[in-house]
Enzyme design. Structure first.
Site, PDB file in Angstrom:
ATOM      1  N   LYS A 148      24.669  48.718   0.493  1.00 13.51           N
ATOM      2  CA  LYS A 148      25.259  47.373   0.590  1.00 13.51           C
ATOM      3  C   LYS A 148      26.599  47.463   1.304  1.00 13.51           C
ATOM      4  O   LYS A 148      27.476  48.226   0.897  1.00 13.51           O
ATOM      5  CB  LYS A 148      25.451  46.774  -0.801  1.00 13.51           C
ATOM      6  CG  LYS A 148      26.035  45.360  -0.758  1.00 13.51           C
ATOM      7  CD  LYS A 148      25.979  44.684  -2.119  1.00 13.51           C
ATOM      8  CE  LYS A 148      27.184  44.950  -2.985  1.00 13.51           C
ATOM      9  NZ  LYS A 148      28.433  44.323  -2.520  1.00 13.51           N
ATOM     10  N   ASP A 204      26.286  41.994   2.628  1.00 17.45           N
ATOM     11  CA  ASP A 204      26.714  41.087   1.554  1.00 17.45           C
ATOM     12  C   ASP A 204      27.947  40.303   2.002  1.00 17.45           C
ATOM     13  O   ASP A 204      29.056  40.566   1.548  1.00 17.45           O
ATOM     14  CB  ASP A 204      27.012  41.955   0.314  1.00 17.45           C
ATOM     15  CG  ASP A 204      27.471  41.151  -0.886  1.00 17.45           C
ATOM     16  OD1 ASP A 204      27.230  39.934  -0.927  1.00 17.45           O
ATOM     17  OD2 ASP A 204      28.070  41.759  -1.793  1.00 17.45           O
ATOM     18  N   LEU A 205      27.728  39.326   2.915  1.00 21.15           N
ATOM     19  CA  LEU A 205      28.867  38.555   3.425  1.00 21.15           C
ATOM     20  C   LEU A 205      28.905  37.144   2.840  1.00 21.15           C
ATOM     21  O   LEU A 205      29.830  36.385   3.131  1.00 21.15           O
ATOM     22  CB  LEU A 205      28.832  38.514   4.964  1.00 21.15           C
ATOM     23  CG  LEU A 205      28.983  39.887   5.640  1.00 21.15           C
ATOM     24  CD1 LEU A 205      28.997  39.758   7.165  1.00 21.15           C
ATOM     25  CD2 LEU A 205      30.249  40.605   5.180  1.00 21.15           C
ATOM     26  N   LYS A 206      27.917  36.774   2.054  1.00 22.98           N
ATOM     27  CA  LYS A 206      27.918  35.494   1.306  1.00 22.98           C
ATOM     28  C   LYS A 206      28.375  34.330   2.187  1.00 22.98           C
ATOM     29  O   LYS A 206      29.382  33.665   1.899  1.00 22.98           O
ATOM     30  CB  LYS A 206      28.825  35.590   0.069  1.00 22.98           C
ATOM     31  CG  LYS A 206      28.485  36.703  -0.900  1.00 22.98           C
ATOM     32  CD  LYS A 206      29.382  36.662  -2.133  1.00 22.98           C
ATOM     33  CE  LYS A 206      29.067  37.728  -3.151  1.00 22.98           C
ATOM     34  NZ  LYS A 206      29.456  39.106  -2.736  1.00 22.98           N
ATOM     35  N   ASP A 249      29.142  27.709   4.864  1.00 23.15           N
ATOM     36  CA  ASP A 249      29.783  26.887   5.897  1.00 23.15           C
ATOM     37  C   ASP A 249      28.803  25.761   6.234  1.00 23.15           C
ATOM     38  O   ASP A 249      27.804  25.591   5.520  1.00 23.15           O
ATOM     39  CB  ASP A 249      30.083  27.783   7.128  1.00 23.15           C
ATOM     40  CG  ASP A 249      31.305  27.306   7.911  1.00 23.15           C
ATOM     41  OD1 ASP A 249      31.369  26.090   8.207  1.00 23.15           O
ATOM     42  OD2 ASP A 249      32.165  28.136   8.229  1.00 23.15           O
ATOM     43  N   ILE A 250      29.063  25.024   7.299  1.00 20.76           N
ATOM     44  CA  ILE A 250      28.107  23.976   7.665  1.00 20.76           C
ATOM     45  C   ILE A 250      26.802  24.633   8.123  1.00 20.76           C
ATOM     46  O   ILE A 250      26.813  25.799   8.569  1.00 20.76           O
ATOM     47  CB  ILE A 250      28.675  23.032   8.760  1.00 20.76           C
ATOM     48  CG1 ILE A 250      29.035  23.812  10.028  1.00 20.76           C
ATOM     49  CG2 ILE A 250      29.887  22.260   8.240  1.00 20.76           C
ATOM     50  CD1 ILE A 250      29.392  22.920  11.216  1.00 20.76           C
ATOM     51  N   THR A 277      26.613  26.562  11.523  1.00 20.30           N
ATOM     52  CA  THR A 277      27.421  27.791  11.577  1.00 20.30           C
ATOM     53  C   THR A 277      26.774  28.912  10.771  1.00 20.30           C
ATOM     54  O   THR A 277      26.708  30.065  11.215  1.00 20.30           O
ATOM     55  CB  THR A 277      28.841  27.492  11.040  1.00 20.30           C
ATOM     56  OG1 THR A 277      29.396  26.455  11.836  1.00 20.30           O
ATOM     57  CG2 THR A 277      29.734  28.712  11.096  1.00 20.30           C
ATOM     58  N   THR A 283      30.159  35.725 -10.602  1.00 16.74           N
ATOM     59  CA  THR A 283      30.339  36.140 -12.007  1.00 16.74           C
ATOM     60  C   THR A 283      31.812  36.122 -12.410  1.00 16.74           C
ATOM     61  O   THR A 283      32.135  36.249 -13.586  1.00 16.74           O
ATOM     62  CB  THR A 283      29.740  37.539 -12.270  1.00 16.74           C
ATOM     63  OG1 THR A 283      30.100  38.375 -11.205  1.00 16.74           O
ATOM     64  CG2 THR A 283      28.247  37.477 -12.410  1.00 16.74           C
ATOM     65  N   GLN A 299      33.706  45.940 -14.966  1.00 17.71           N
ATOM     66  CA  GLN A 299      32.555  45.098 -15.318  1.00 17.71           C
ATOM     67  C   GLN A 299      32.542  44.958 -16.845  1.00 17.71           C
ATOM     68  O   GLN A 299      32.831  45.915 -17.554  1.00 17.71           O
ATOM     69  CB  GLN A 299      31.248  45.757 -14.864  1.00 17.71           C
ATOM     70  CG  GLN A 299      31.146  45.997 -13.369  1.00 17.71           C
ATOM     71  CD  GLN A 299      30.667  44.769 -12.593  1.00 17.71           C
ATOM     72  OE1 GLN A 299      30.692  43.650 -13.106  1.00 17.71           O
ATOM     73  NE2 GLN A 299      30.269  44.974 -11.360  1.00 17.71           N
ATOM     74  N   ARG A 352      30.324  52.005  -8.231  1.00 19.40           N
ATOM     75  CA  ARG A 352      31.151  53.115  -8.703  1.00 19.40           C
ATOM     76  C   ARG A 352      30.443  54.226  -9.483  1.00 19.40           C
ATOM     77  O   ARG A 352      30.822  55.394  -9.313  1.00 19.40           O
ATOM     78  CB  ARG A 352      32.355  52.558  -9.480  1.00 19.40           C
ATOM     79  CG  ARG A 352      33.382  51.948  -8.522  1.00 19.40           C
ATOM     80  CD  ARG A 352      34.316  51.001  -9.207  1.00 19.40           C
ATOM     81  NE  ARG A 352      33.619  49.790  -9.632  1.00 19.40           N
ATOM     82  CZ  ARG A 352      34.198  48.763 -10.236  1.00 19.40           C
ATOM     83  NH1 ARG A 352      35.481  48.825 -10.505  1.00 19.40           N
ATOM     84  NH2 ARG A 352      33.495  47.697 -10.560  1.00 19.40           N
TER      85      ARG A 352
HETATM   86  O1  C5P Z   1      31.091  49.448  -8.686  1.00 18.13           O
HETATM   87  P1  C5P Z   1      30.132  48.428  -9.207  1.00 18.13           P
HETATM   88  O2  C5P Z   1      28.782  48.998  -9.613  1.00 18.13           O
HETATM   89  O3  C5P Z   1      30.732  47.553 -10.255  1.00 18.13           O
HETATM   90  O4  C5P Z   1      29.843  47.532  -7.907  1.00 18.13           O
HETATM   91  C1  C5P Z   1      29.048  46.422  -7.925  1.00 18.13           C
HETATM   92  C2  C5P Z   1      28.966  45.788  -6.559  1.00 18.13           C
HETATM   93  O5  C5P Z   1      28.307  44.551  -6.708  1.00 18.13           O
HETATM   94  C3  C5P Z   1      30.309  45.484  -5.908  1.00 18.13           C
HETATM   95  O6  C5P Z   1      30.120  45.573  -4.485  1.00 18.13           O
HETATM   96  C4  C5P Z   1      30.582  44.075  -6.329  1.00 18.13           C
HETATM   97  O7  C5P Z   1      31.385  43.384  -5.416  1.00 18.13           O
HETATM   98  C5  C5P Z   1      29.180  43.495  -6.339  1.00 18.13           C
HETATM   99  N1  C5P Z   1      28.974  42.332  -7.190  1.00 18.13           N
HETATM  100  C6  C5P Z   1      29.239  42.323  -8.556  1.00 18.13           C
HETATM  101  N2  C5P Z   1      28.997  41.207  -9.295  1.00 18.13           N
HETATM  102  C7  C5P Z   1      28.496  40.135  -8.716  1.00 18.13           C
HETATM  103  C8  C5P Z   1      28.213  40.128  -7.360  1.00 18.13           C
HETATM  104  C9  C5P Z   1      28.462  41.270  -6.625  1.00 18.13           C
HETATM  105  O8  C5P Z   1      29.684  43.316  -9.112  1.00 18.13           O
HETATM  106  N3  C5P Z   1      28.235  39.089  -9.433  1.00 18.13           N
END
Ligand code: C5P
Length: 242
Positions: free
Chosen positions: A41, A68-70, A73-74, A77, A127, A197, A218
């Site tokens: 990702k 994962d650029l989410k 926009d309109i 675009t 989240t 988390q 991580r």
């Molecule tokens: O390091 P970790 O396992 O927490 O990374 C989770 C990845 O998922 C990160 O890139 C984080 O930005 C992404 N993410 C998240 N929760 C979300 C959406 C994306 O942790 N709801």
């Protein structure tokens, strides 16, 4: 990075989050991984710092890349951004469901018309948002209901699935059917640190809950031996045929 241009032929359900600020750090991990073992990702930090060439390089090296650029926009675009992302050869990309039905339909159309036809999914509610945060932006609906409503809208727009917590996966799986793609971050092997988390689920439980793909950052990227950690996760999930 192995640049042999081999296509990924696996169906790995693990997506390793390359949350790094530069190519060198990302490559240090990527060079230990194999496209047959995991997908990757690339998020806003790495993409903004290093640009699209690195994404293409990862794809050419055989990795399935979730960009994962989410986008939000309109419709016009977002459709053009999705077409441009598709041209990088990515395997998966995403938009915000709160951009609306028309925006998601335009995005899906752009992706469907592209050569690579990546999987398009949507983010429902970040989240980092809670009920009070929703209220601040004028949404009175209960958070779980709002997530479900946006997931249903995503399905109506023809997208493949959503990003969601593995804790939400059972109800989304039940409501949206077996083919809807549920991509779940917040995954922690039972012996791993929680980091920042709070609502985490183990890989085994996430799959049992109906997750289609697990995003893991991580626990793998900060591991002394990322490959060994990844293999240990596969071993844990062996009975589930991950
Ligand atoms: O390091 P970790 O396992 O927490 O990374 C989770 C990845 O998922 C990160 O890139 C984080 O930005 C992404 N993410 C998240 N929760 C979300 C959406 C994306 O942790 N709801």
């Amino acid at each position: 990075m192995n640049m042999s241009n081999k296509p990924y032929s696996n169906d790995s359900k693990i997506i390793v989050a390359l949350d790094y600020a530069d190519v060198e750090s990302a490559l240090q991990l990527v060079n230990q991984l194999d496209p047959a073992l995991c997908r990757l990702k690339v998020g806003k930090e790495l993409f903004t710092a290093v640009g699209p060439q690195f994404v293409e390089d990862l794809s050419h090296a055989g990795f399935g890349v979730f960009l994962d650029l989410k986008f939000h926009d309109i419709p016009n675009t977002v459709a053009k951004a999705c077409a441009a992302a598709s041209n990088l050869g990515v395997w998966m990309l995403n938009v915000h469901a709160s951009g609306g039905l028309e925006m998601m339909q335009a995005a899906q159309q752009a992706v469907s018309h592209s050569h690579e036809k990546p999987i398009l999914i949507a983010v429902t509610v970040l989240t980092s948002m809670n009920q009070a945060g929703l209220k601040q932006i004028g949404i009175q609906t209960e958070l779980a209901t709002h997530v479900l409503n946006l997931a249903k809208l995503t399905q109506q727009a023809g997208l493949a699935g959503v990003v969601c917590s593995a804790l939400e996966a059972p109800s989304l799986r039940q409501q949206l059917g077996k083919d809807f793609c549920l991509v779940t971050p917040g995954i922690r092997p039972s012996n791993a640190s929680l980091d920042d988390q709070s609502r985490v689920v183990t890989p085994v439980d996430a799959l049992k809950n109906g997750a289609s793909y697990l995003v893991i950052g991580r626990p793998i990227t900060q591991s002394a031996d990322p490959l060994k950690t990844l293999e240990a996760i596969y071993a844990d999930c062996a009975d589930l045929k991950l």
